[in-house]
Design a protein around this motif. Sequence first.
Motif, mmCIF file in Angstrom:
data_model
loop_
_atom_site.group_PDB
_atom_site.id
_atom_site.type_symbol
_atom_site.label_atom_id
_atom_site.label_comp_id
_atom_site.label_asym_id
_atom_site.label_seq_id
_atom_site.Cartn_x
_atom_site.Cartn_y
_atom_site.Cartn_z
ATOM 1 N N SER A 365 0.835 -1.209 0.000
ATOM 2 C CA SER A 365 0.000 0.000 0.000
ATOM 3 C C SER A 365 0.862 1.248 0.000
ATOM 4 N N GLU A 366 2.176 1.083 -0.052
ATOM 5 C CA GLU A 366 3.135 2.194 0.034
ATOM 6 C C GLU A 366 2.922 2.994 1.325
ATOM 7 N N GLY A 367 2.431 2.311 2.375
ATOM 8 C CA GLY A 367 2.208 2.956 3.658
ATOM 9 C C GLY A 367 0.964 3.818 3.725
ATOM 10 N N ARG A 368 0.147 3.798 2.669
ATOM 11 C CA ARG A 368 -1.019 4.696 2.606
ATOM 12 C C ARG A 368 -2.219 4.140 3.358
ATOM 13 N N PHE A 369 -2.397 2.822 3.362
ATOM 14 C CA PHE A 369 -3.493 2.193 4.088
ATOM 15 C C PHE A 369 -3.017 0.860 4.654
ATOM 16 N N ARG A 370 -3.761 0.310 5.608
ATOM 17 C CA ARG A 370 -3.395 -0.942 6.254
ATOM 18 C C ARG A 370 -3.933 -2.120 5.452
ATOM 19 N N ILE A 371 -3.144 -3.196 5.399
ATOM 20 C CA ILE A 371 -3.572 -4.430 4.754
ATOM 21 C C ILE A 371 -3.557 -5.531 5.808
ATOM 22 N N VAL A 372 -4.717 -6.136 6.041
ATOM 23 C CA VAL A 372 -4.864 -7.180 7.054
ATOM 24 C C VAL A 372 -5.262 -8.482 6.362
ATOM 25 N N TYR A 373 -4.395 -9.479 6.428
ATOM 26 C CA TYR A 373 -4.720 -10.789 5.861
ATOM 27 C C TYR A 373 -5.325 -11.663 6.960
ATOM 28 N N CYS A 374 -6.459 -12.279 6.669
ATOM 29 C CA CYS A 374 -7.140 -13.157 7.614
ATOM 30 C C CYS A 374 -7.090 -14.577 7.060
ATOM 31 N N THR A 375 -6.340 -15.447 7.722
ATOM 32 C CA THR A 375 -6.151 -16.822 7.278
ATOM 33 C C THR A 375 -6.521 -17.785 8.405
ATOM 34 N N ASP A 376 -6.517 -19.076 8.081
ATOM 35 C CA ASP A 376 -6.847 -20.109 9.065
ATOM 36 C C ASP A 376 -5.712 -21.126 9.124
ATOM 37 N N PRO A 377 -4.720 -20.906 9.980
ATOM 38 C CA PRO A 377 -3.591 -21.844 10.077
ATOM 39 C C PRO A 377 -4.020 -23.262 10.442
ATOM 40 N N ASP A 378 -5.156 -23.420 11.137
ATOM 41 C CA ASP A 378 -5.606 -24.754 11.549
ATOM 42 C C ASP A 378 -5.986 -25.627 10.357
ATOM 43 N N THR A 379 -6.294 -25.008 9.215
ATOM 44 C CA THR A 379 -6.637 -25.771 8.009
ATOM 45 C C THR A 379 -5.557 -25.642 6.938
ATOM 46 N N GLY A 380 -4.349 -25.246 7.337
ATOM 47 C CA GLY A 380 -3.232 -25.171 6.401
ATOM 48 C C GLY A 380 -2.936 -23.794 5.862
ATOM 49 N N GLY A 381 -3.662 -22.780 6.325
ATOM 50 C CA GLY A 381 -3.427 -21.431 5.846
ATOM 51 C C GLY A 381 -2.146 -20.827 6.404
ATOM 52 N N LEU A 382 -1.725 -19.716 5.822
ATOM 53 C CA LEU A 382 -0.551 -19.017 6.315
ATOM 54 C C LEU A 382 -0.718 -18.690 7.797
ATOM 55 N N THR A 383 0.380 -18.757 8.537
ATOM 56 C CA THR A 383 0.346 -18.465 9.960
ATOM 57 C C THR A 383 0.488 -16.963 10.201
ATOM 58 N N ARG A 384 0.221 -16.572 11.427
ATOM 59 C CA ARG A 384 0.391 -15.171 11.803
ATOM 60 C C ARG A 384 1.825 -14.714 11.571
ATOM 61 N N ASP A 385 2.796 -15.536 11.969
ATOM 62 C CA ASP A 385 4.195 -15.155 11.788
ATOM 63 C C ASP A 385 4.542 -14.985 10.319
ATOM 64 N N GLU A 386 4.012 -15.860 9.466
ATOM 65 C CA GLU A 386 4.300 -15.761 8.034
ATOM 66 C C GLU A 386 3.716 -14.476 7.453
ATOM 67 N N VAL A 387 2.486 -14.175 7.794
ATOM 68 C CA VAL A 387 1.827 -12.986 7.258
ATOM 69 C C VAL A 387 2.524 -11.716 7.748
ATOM 70 N N GLU A 388 2.788 -11.651 9.038
ATOM 71 C CA GLU A 388 3.453 -10.460 9.569
ATOM 72 C C GLU A 388 4.887 -10.357 9.083
ATOM 73 N N GLY A 389 5.491 -11.495 8.744
ATOM 74 C CA GLY A 389 6.867 -11.499 8.250
ATOM 75 C C GLY A 389 7.035 -10.825 6.907
ATOM 76 N N VAL A 390 5.950 -10.714 6.114
ATOM 77 C CA VAL A 390 6.055 -10.030 4.814
ATOM 78 C C VAL A 390 5.506 -8.610 4.876
ATOM 79 N N GLY A 391 5.157 -8.147 6.084
ATOM 80 C CA GLY A 391 4.773 -6.750 6.229
ATOM 81 C C GLY A 391 3.294 -6.478 6.330
ATOM 82 N N TYR A 392 2.458 -7.508 6.288
ATOM 83 C CA TYR A 392 1.024 -7.326 6.464
ATOM 84 C C TYR A 392 0.637 -7.523 7.930
#
Length: 441
Positions: A365-392
């Motif tokens: 977003s070039e810092g203009r707005f927040r991007i929040v990814y909502c996943t489900d690690p219990d069913t194989g989705g990206l984990t919180r650490d993975e998502v936050e690790g790329v800046g979301y």
Amino acid sequence: MTEPLSNVGGTARSISIDELREIVDDIATSEIVLRGAKRVLLVPPDHTRLHSRAGEIAGFLYERLSAAGCEVAVLPALGTHAAMTPREAELLFGGRIPFDRILRHRWREGLVRLGEIGADEISALSAGRMTDPIPVEVDEVLLDGWDLVVSAGQVGPHEVIGMANFTKNLVIGLGGAPTINRTHFLGAVCDMETIMGRAHSPVRDVVDAAFDRFLADRVPVLWMLTVMQDTPEGVVQRGFFAGRGGSADSGGAAYDAAAGLSARCNIDVIPQPWSRVTCWLNPDELTTTWVANKAVYRTRMAIADGGELVVLAPGVSRFGEDPVVDTLIRRHGYRGTPATLAALDRDPELADNLGAAAHLIHGSSEGRFRIVYCTDPDTGGLTRDEVEGVGYEWRSLRAELDRLGVDGGTATGARADRDDAPFTHIANPALGLWATAGRFP
């Protein structure tokens, strides 16, 4: 003036699946069977364009041409995407195409170099923002002496080229790494927000030129193009267009007609920016941020400074479709243009994968707005650490769906969460483009 071979559609049109079958069958008879084609290559998209109806078109063609005695093969325009699984192919083609007739495009091997678009031309198209030539490489299967290649796909807003499909389906969809990487980077440095939703752009000019100069005389192509729209009643087909040849032929006329209809059906210009937007990502269609970030691309011009984009991603389990690209996304993250350009200077592997660098720019977003990814690690989705690790930012998908009161069946529109806080929900971000009047002409 050249006209399309078929021009069916309008903003109030609704083409049923039965009508589509009739249209495709008529064209298959008049433009393929009666013209003596015996070896036919079908080039549809993959399952990440599940709602394009190109899968249905390919399935109808396979059945009709096989029954007429043609040898038919299918080579999906994967670009950099992973090959489809049998289940994904079943979803896309409805069981009409045997899995063993589906070939795999490999964007790093099995390629033929046809030429290049020169550095001077690229510099002129980009106003000096890119000065490297763009090689043109395509899958060797495309040049295997087919009597006809039928390219099917949806025309709609696209972050790299402006409007998807037509020559992009072959030059990029069946292109080699240098072609894909450099065209994507060209789109990034030319500013995606000035490209999305435009029928013609610097990248479109390059891709059309590549086809016209290096493929048009070697590969006979019939284009079948759709325009789809997400409506409160579901996804509706608004148009079908067909043509042959390059940008100055009936193929180009079909693309222009489709792009014009798509601009009327798929682009929503809103009076005021949204402060909070949610996007649902179909788990059968979007499983990596490489394709799921359409939620970012297509809404960014409609989101207010300081606003929030909530990406509801039940199927997203990886970042890149390709292992190398996945590693690069994890390494560098979506941290904006200056950070990505700096990373290019210090990471030779990223410099060798300019398409990945372009994606990192597009997905920030070039810092203009927040991007929040909502996943489900219990069913194989990206984990919180993975998502936050790329800046979301990250939230639990289950908790967020409960708070918002939406799911995969919720239509696009204004809503309020359980605390009565307003937001705008988008059911299928891949089918549209949203912008405020000040950010889109």
